[in-house]
Design an enzyme around this catalytic site. Structure first.
Site, PDB file in Angstrom:
ATOM      1  N   TRP A 125      43.003  40.892  45.759  1.00  0.00           N
ATOM      2  CA  TRP A 125      41.762  40.597  45.176  1.00  0.00           C
ATOM      3  C   TRP A 125      41.126  39.469  46.209  1.00  0.00           C
ATOM      4  CZ3 TRP A 125      46.875  40.939  43.310  1.00  0.00           C
ATOM      5  CH2 TRP A 125      46.740  41.840  42.164  1.00  0.00           C
ATOM      6  N   ASP A 126      41.465  39.302  47.269  1.00  0.00           N
ATOM      7  CA  ASP A 126      41.066  38.359  48.230  1.00  0.00           C
ATOM      8  C   ASP A 126      40.998  36.853  47.757  1.00  0.00           C
ATOM      9  OD1 ASP A 126      39.695  37.446  50.612  1.00  0.00           O
ATOM     10  OD2 ASP A 126      37.713  37.358  49.726  1.00  0.00           O
ATOM     11  N   TYR A 127      42.077  36.700  47.176  1.00  0.00           N
ATOM     12  CA  TYR A 127      42.476  35.287  46.745  1.00  0.00           C
ATOM     13  C   TYR A 127      43.038  34.376  47.802  1.00  0.00           C
ATOM     14  CZ  TYR A 127      41.780  36.695  41.796  1.00  0.00           C
ATOM     15  OH  TYR A 127      41.372  36.914  40.566  1.00  0.00           O
TER      16      TYR A 127
END
Lengths: 728, 123
Positions: A404-406
């Site tokens: 999630w590109d966290y």
């Protein structure tokens, strides 16, 4: 009619006219695709400082150094086990800290400096963004006036021959000087009382979008010798990094390059880019200076590529630039097929424990993990290293198998807190997910329980994925965003779009937070999205009141994976946190869209951003309120709706919070006890970094850099504005 | 002639003055640095709407009673409401006050026209 009624009455007409919401999620049409070289004359940095200050002497340096082999890494995490073909859920192994050594003895260095310090990106190495100054207080902050402002001239809206600028620098105060780095990779040394320029240095760096869609700079770093040698240059040094992976060291008094550092003052960081050199190791964040160590991370391009340089952090000698140690975040055997898990933002340091804390980003590519199903324990983590050796002391992974590109995107805030009568050396890590993880910074153990909870397992449409079975959820403090359920559709946006918002939300896959990206329909609803939650401004902390302060963004996006052939047929343009990205080397390209209706209004219910104060004795929210005002075409929305925020707060002993961060480009002051707004001042572009607070010749100053970021709105700026109380 | 007397009275002077002051405020907000709306489309829009209201006020002054004047009054009413609404969202509080003056002017214009008609009817 009261103000609220008037606001609601006008809202409908306003939205129809203004298409307000495009701003909250603005795609910067001028942004350049990552990796697309823009023809730029590197000598065209003819932009002197204007307004109250003239450009002074500009030193020249143009040096390029060829690569050496990096030192052998002793800190690489263990490789996957023999059953790597049958990956196990990672959660079991990382639910508790990976503790490599026992608790440390403090050496007596206080966590909070005894004198007011603002000589690094987050003010102090603890990243508390805290000033013990009290001259400006809640009673007189309303009298604050701008005492000087400077326009650097280093700004581009992307419409010319240069990419747009994103200026997220915090000014630093050291050596009786205010040092500032610009997005054209120049350093300015200014008189802290007047803004008059003492010296300027132009790196003459390529002004091209080599790894980022914009020219980005987060400022400079400062070092000074503990035992200076009389008459020798560079006993005080200012550092600036560049997009093309050069680190410059300049004498803080003169601005001239330090001859003993690197190659005549320039260190070619890209010489350590040996595994995969598909893009340079951009040094956009100033190095973290701790003792004689410069700790360097780098920024990459993991939206674009699956195969990317592997995340590595380097410690170099502050005076010579010689490598002291390096730390690799990826297991050695997968470094060629994945990449990043880098540290692109600020770090924090506890000199007393001799530990540096790394906020580690997600591996590449951002939204598909079939190339990295092995355990990568240090990815999307906070990892504590021994400052002298780079060896891991402990590590906590905040997102397992991050798709999630966290990225962990802000320096953890180090704080000594008292919980249930017990003193705890703590660390608070803000995240894009809106979680605040609080652990013991000596050991990485929970302060309040952090639970592994089951998460969605996908819809089976994505090849090669092996999802994490669980993810960590803190029990305290409460999440900054309510991710426990699907975001509510905003009635007004739904109404004026004829139900398009409801339809969109119904067509998005959603099984709760951590729903994996899908190839189906419109994609997966993402809340918080990768630009949401807490950004690089991080958490501020008042050590006396034991109150933590943090600003948030509430943005809903949707993510879709595209089979390669479909991607090639359907891909369109990309902006900043928006659009199509190929994820080169992966079987899927991806698209990311903001959940807007056809008029450009947000489909989700406001507020769009908030300021939150947390009592760290209990972990409870003390107060929270919408922060700032969203703006489009000049029109301001009611402040009850808040604004997406980028940048962060600073706090004072006198009980004030200073913050910019909002779309309306205002600097504001709040009472830390109540959250009441006490002062504001209009600037030319959003302040997307933390302000700086310093004292010079007995007068207290607050400095904001008004630089802008196209994620908030297209308006960019080159303004430094400094405030103080009127002189008697 | 009743018409000549009516046309020569400055019935719509407050409309024109209020709108011109509003335009001046909007221009100031548009061109002055750090007003929060400097150079924005919204600030430009209220400059245009204020000027159009002023022009309508002038035309109202010059036209005889009838459909055109009525239409212009309706347009002025809509214009001042829209401009005030835009000013509210632009945080141009003085512009809202100027639109208040326009509103008073519009009411005065309508009232004075009715007075003139009444006098004519009894003459």
């Amino acid at each position: 009619m009261n103000r609220k009624t008037v606001s609601l009455a006008f809202a409908l007409a306003f939205f129809a006219a203004a298409g307000y919401a495009q701003d909250t999620t603005a795609t910067d049409s001028t942004a350049t695709d990552s990796g697309t070289a823009t023809s730029t004359d590197s000598s065209s940095t003819d932009t002197g400082t204007s307004a109250t200050t003239d450009t002074g002497t500009t030193s020249d340096t143009s040096t390029d150094q060829q690569a050496d082999n990096p030192a052998a890494n002793e800190n690489a995490p263990p490789g996957p086990d023999a059953n790597a073909d049958q990956p196990k859920p990672v959660a079991d192994s990382v639910a508790q800290p990976m503790l490599a050594s026992g608790p440390r003895e403090r050496n007596g260095t206080p966590l909070v400096p005894e004198q007011p310090v603002w000589n690094s990106f987050h003010g102090q190495l603890s990243a508390q963004k805290y000033s013990p100054l009290t001259q400006i207080n809640p009673d007189n902050v309303g009298d604050l006036e701008k005492v000087w402002q400077v326009h650097t001239g280093d700004v581009s809206d992307g419409s010319g021959d240069k990419p747009a600028t994103v200026w997220s620098a915090t000014p630093i105060f050291a050596n009786d000087t205010l040092y500032i780095g610009t997005p054209f990779y120049r350093v300015l040394a200014l008189d802290p009382a007047t803004g008059e320029q003492k010296w300027a240095f132009d790196t003459k760096s390529k002004l091209e979008a080599l790894t980022q869609p914009a020219l980005k700079n987060r400022g400079v770093a400062y070092w000074q010798a503990e035992n200076p040698v009389a008459g020798k240059v560079c006993q005080k040094i200012v550092y600036i990094g560049t997009m093309d992976a050069q680190l410059f060291a300049l004498d803080a008094d003169t601005g001239k390059p330090c001859p003993d550092f690197g190659d005549d003052g320039v260190l070619n960081v890209d010489k350590w880019n040996t595994v995969n050199d598909s893009f340079p190791l951009s040094v956009l964040q100033p190095p973290t200076v701790a003792g004689n160590h410069l700790i360097l991370g780098w920024a990459g391009q993991d939206w674009e590529s699956a195969e990317a340089p592997p995340g590595a952090v380097f410690s170099v000698d502050a005076q010579t630039g010689e490598l002291q140690w390096s730390f690799e975040t990826l297991p050695e055997n997968i470094r060629r097929k994945t990449g990043t898990a880098n540290v692109w933002t600020a770090m924090s340091v506890d000199p007393g424990l001799n530990m540096v804390y790394l906020p580690v980003a997600s591996p590449s590519p951002n939204y598909w993990g079939g190339n990295r199903t092995e355990q990568i324990p240090y990815a999307t983590s906070t990892t504590a290293l021994d400052l002298d050796t780079g060896k891991v002391v402990w590590s906590r992974q905040w997102v397992h198998h991050d798709i999630w590109d966290y990225d962990i995107n802000s320096a953890p805030t180090l704080m000594d807190i008292t919980v249930d009568g017990k003193e705890i050396p703590a660390l608070m890590q803000g995240t894009k997910m809106g979680f605040l993880f609080v652990v013991n910074r000596e050991t990485g153990e929970d302060v309040w329980p952090i639970e592994e909870r089951p998460v969605p397992q996908g819809d089976g449409t994505v090849k090669g994925e092996v999802y994490a079975k669980t993810q960590p959820f803190p029990t305290k403090p409460a999440p900054l965003l309510d991710q426990s359920k699907k975001p509510e559709v905003w009635g007004i946006a739904d109404l004026v779009s004829g139900g398009a918002c409801s339809k969109l939300f119904d067509n998005l896959t959603y099984e709760g937070m951590y729903t994996p990206p899908t190839t189906k329909g419109e994609g997966t609803l993402a809340y918080p999205d990768s630009a949401g939650g807490v950004q690089w401004g991080g958490v501020a902390f008042d050590p006396d009141a034991q109150i933590a302060v943090v600003n948030t963004s509430h943005i809903v996006q949707y993510i879709k994976l595209w089979e390669r052939q479909d991607y090639e047929q359907n891909a369109g343009g990309s902006g900043n946190e928006n659009g199509f990205y190929p994820q080169k080397g992966a079987p899927y390209g991806m698209s990311l869209g903001n959940a807007l209706n056809s008029l450009g209004m947000p489909c989700w219910k406001p507020p769009f951003g908030e300021l939150v104060a947390i009592d760290m004795h209990t972990g409870d929210v003390k107060w929270r309120k919408p922060l700032g005002s969203s703006q489009k075409y000049g029109f301001f929305m009611p402040e009850s709706m808040g604004s997406p925020t980028i940048g962060g707060p600073a706090v004072t002993k006198s009980g004030l919070i200073f913050i910019g961060a909002t779309m309306d480009a205002k600097a504001r002051a709040y009472d830390i006890q109540t959250g009441k707004e006490l002062w504001s001042s209009q600037l030319e572009a959003p302040v997307v970094a933390n302000p700086a607070i310093y004292e010079y010749k007995g007068r207290e100053y607050v400095a904001f850099i008004s630089g802008g970021n196209s994620i908030l709105k297209p308006t960019v700026g080159d303004m430094v504005a400094v405030y103080a109380l009127p002189e008697n | 002639m009743a018409h000549s007397r009516s046309a020569s009275r400055p019935r719509s002077i407050l409309i024109v003055l209020g709108a011109l002051v509003g335009a001046a405020i909007a221009i100031w907000n548009f061109v002055t640095p750090l007003t929060g709306v400097t150079g924005t489309f919204g600030a430009g829009l209220v400059i245009a709407s204020s000027v159009l209201i002023a022009l309508a006020g002038i035309v109202i002054q010059l036209t005889e009673p009838g459909a055109i004047r009525t239409i212009l009054r309706v347009l002025v009413a809509l214009g001042l409401l829209g401009t005030a609404a835009a000013a509210y969202f632009l945080h141009e509080w003085w512009l809202i006050a100027a639109m208040g003056v326009v509103l008073i002017g519009l009411i005065y214009d309508i009232a004075s026209s009715r007075g003139a008609r009444s006098k004519g009817a009894y003459a």
